[in-house]
Design a protein around this motif. Sequence first.
Motif, PDB file in Angstrom:
ATOM      1  N   GLY A  18      18.089  -2.854  -1.406  1.00 50.27           N
ATOM      2  CA  GLY A  18      18.180  -2.295  -0.064  1.00 50.27           C
ATOM      3  C   GLY A  18      16.937  -2.568   0.755  1.00 50.27           C
ATOM      4  N   ILE A  19      15.789  -2.548   0.088  1.00 48.87           N
ATOM      5  CA  ILE A  19      14.521  -2.796   0.784  1.00 48.87           C
ATOM      6  C   ILE A  19      14.510  -4.210   1.359  1.00 48.87           C
ATOM      7  CG2 ILE A  19      12.032  -2.991   0.460  1.00 48.87           C
ATOM      8  CD1 ILE A  19      12.395  -0.851  -1.813  1.00 48.87           C
ATOM      9  N   LEU A  24      15.969  -8.622   5.751  1.00 48.63           N
ATOM     10  CA  LEU A  24      16.887  -9.596   6.347  1.00 48.63           C
ATOM     11  C   LEU A  24      17.347  -9.134   7.729  1.00 48.63           C
ATOM     12  CD1 LEU A  24      19.169 -10.617   3.342  1.00 48.63           C
ATOM     13  CD2 LEU A  24      17.084 -11.719   4.160  1.00 48.63           C
ATOM     14  N   ILE A  25      17.614  -7.842   7.858  1.00 48.95           N
ATOM     15  CA  ILE A  25      18.020  -7.302   9.156  1.00 48.95           C
ATOM     16  C   ILE A  25      16.893  -7.461  10.168  1.00 48.95           C
ATOM     17  CG2 ILE A  25      18.737  -5.209  10.385  1.00 48.95           C
ATOM     18  CD1 ILE A  25      19.897  -4.256   7.639  1.00 48.95           C
ATOM     19  N   GLN A  26      15.691  -7.124   9.738  1.00 49.32           N
ATOM     20  CA  GLN A  26      14.528  -7.201  10.617  1.00 49.32           C
ATOM     21  C   GLN A  26      14.271  -8.638  11.082  1.00 49.32           C
ATOM     22  OE1 GLN A  26      11.190  -5.137   8.990  1.00 49.32           O
ATOM     23  NE2 GLN A  26       9.854  -5.567  10.707  1.00 49.32           N
ATOM     24  N   GLN A  27      14.582  -9.610  10.208  1.00 46.41           N
ATOM     25  CA  GLN A  27      14.369 -11.014  10.539  1.00 46.41           C
ATOM     26  C   GLN A  27      15.543 -11.627  11.302  1.00 46.41           C
ATOM     27  OE1 GLN A  27      13.396 -13.080   6.880  1.00 46.41           O
ATOM     28  NE2 GLN A  27      12.006 -11.435   6.254  1.00 46.41           N
ATOM     29  N   GLY A  28      16.557 -10.835  11.591  1.00 52.51           N
ATOM     30  CA  GLY A  28      17.717 -11.339  12.315  1.00 52.51           C
ATOM     31  C   GLY A  28      18.673 -12.154  11.473  1.00 52.51           C
ATOM     32  N   LEU A  29      18.599 -12.017  10.138  1.00 52.71           N
ATOM     33  CA  LEU A  29      19.457 -12.775   9.238  1.00 52.71           C
ATOM     34  C   LEU A  29      20.710 -12.013   8.826  1.00 52.71           C
ATOM     35  CD1 LEU A  29      16.661 -14.303   6.979  1.00 52.71           C
ATOM     36  CD2 LEU A  29      17.870 -15.389   8.889  1.00 52.71           C
ATOM     37  N   PHE A  30      20.810 -10.758   9.204  1.00 50.53           N
ATOM     38  CA  PHE A  30      21.979  -9.943   8.910  1.00 50.53           C
ATOM     39  C   PHE A  30      22.066  -8.863   9.971  1.00 50.53           C
ATOM     40  CE2 PHE A  30      23.768  -6.194   6.474  1.00 50.53           C
ATOM     41  CZ  PHE A  30      25.078  -6.650   6.479  1.00 50.53           C
ATOM     42  N   SER A  31      23.239  -8.697  10.559  1.00 45.02           N
ATOM     43  CA  SER A  31      23.407  -7.734  11.647  1.00 45.02           C
ATOM     44  C   SER A  31      24.175  -6.504  11.171  1.00 45.02           C
ATOM     45  CB  SER A  31      24.156  -8.370  12.823  1.00 45.02           C
ATOM     46  OG  SER A  31      24.409  -7.399  13.831  1.00 45.02           O
ATOM     47  N   SER A  36      31.268  -0.181  18.588  1.00 46.75           N
ATOM     48  CA  SER A  36      31.632   1.215  18.828  1.00 46.75           C
ATOM     49  C   SER A  36      30.573   2.219  18.389  1.00 46.75           C
ATOM     50  CB  SER A  36      32.958   1.538  18.130  1.00 46.75           C
ATOM     51  OG  SER A  36      32.813   1.484  16.720  1.00 46.75           O
ATOM     52  N   PHE A  37      29.457   1.757  17.809  1.00 43.68           N
ATOM     53  CA  PHE A  37      28.412   2.681  17.384  1.00 43.68           C
ATOM     54  C   PHE A  37      27.066   1.973  17.406  1.00 43.68           C
ATOM     55  CE2 PHE A  37      30.306   0.797  13.570  1.00 43.68           C
ATOM     56  CZ  PHE A  37      29.206   0.264  12.923  1.00 43.68           C
ATOM     57  N   THR A  38      26.010   2.771  17.418  1.00 46.42           N
ATOM     58  CA  THR A  38      24.664   2.232  17.286  1.00 46.42           C
ATOM     59  C   THR A  38      24.206   2.365  15.835  1.00 46.42           C
ATOM     60  OG1 THR A  38      23.685   4.375  17.860  1.00 46.42           O
ATOM     61  CG2 THR A  38      24.061   2.802  19.659  1.00 46.42           C
ATOM     62  N   SER A  39      23.230   1.573  15.461  1.00 45.49           N
ATOM     63  CA  SER A  39      22.750   1.558  14.082  1.00 45.49           C
ATOM     64  C   SER A  39      21.242   1.722  14.041  1.00 45.49           C
ATOM     65  CB  SER A  39      23.144   0.249  13.388  1.00 45.49           C
ATOM     66  OG  SER A  39      24.546   0.092  13.349  1.00 45.49           O
TER      67      SER A  39
END
Length: 291
Positions: A18-19, A24-31, A36-39
């Motif tokens: 998870g860490i 990956l999310i922070q680097q824009g590699l996974f959204s 319909s919602f915010t994350s």
Amino acid sequence: MINHVVLVSGTHGNELTGIYLNELIQQGLFSIERESFTSHRLIANPEAIAKGVRFIDNDLNRLFSDSNKPELSSDSYEASRAERIKGWYGDRKHHFVIDIHNTTSNMGTTFILLEQSSFYRKLAGYIKQAIPNANILFEDQVSWEEHPYLCTVAPAGIMIEMGGHAHGVLQLDVLEATRNAVAATLDFIQAYNSEALPTLPENIPAYRLLEEVSFPVNHENKRLATVHPTLLGRDFLPLELGEPLFSYFDGRDTYFDGSSTVYPHFINEAAYATSHIAMALAEKFTFNPND
């Protein structure tokens, strides 16, 4: 309607999947964004992550029930952290928490759901359709408020257990499977919010927690046996009456003496070593998520 999703990683500091998914999310590699919602991303236990340990003073994932809280010292880092997380999310309606974990047990992709409401049954059915090899485990033996897990800080949430591999280790296949599991959960919430859920298969297989099984110990609280070798790695496979359960150091074996077939999981989980929990047992059933 779910308005906000919180993706939690690092609840246990030595569970890396998870860490690194957060990286990956922070680097824009996974959204994790949907229409319909915010994350939002939460690193739950940064001090434990920095030290590469499960926790500093107490298991953070056992501190979110006011009615079932262990005795804690006043300077417990995790107790303070739990109160802070409650302050951030405890009064937020329409929030959903996804808490990502790793296990050393051979549990593959396992979704742990704490209620059997229509919403969670639909979620389970959607997940099984998207990820056929996923395991659905209901732990609904107590109420939502009695569960001690971090995901209960919001009105809705799940835990995703990914395994098995050693704590402190990162594996590409497990990271990819985690990404798929999170994406499927987010896609379900999007479809649920949009009233666009598909008709799901009627007979969804799932498991329901029955009990935990402890290792036999002596008067010094030292183990007298190990999990039987024939049981290792057989998470979510049937355990029948008379099959081996424990192998004692003196050469004896003991056998399962239950009244019905059960399905062990968290078999020989490393994180449960100090509590001497050998495994958990579940029953298997099917349900119709369209009901």
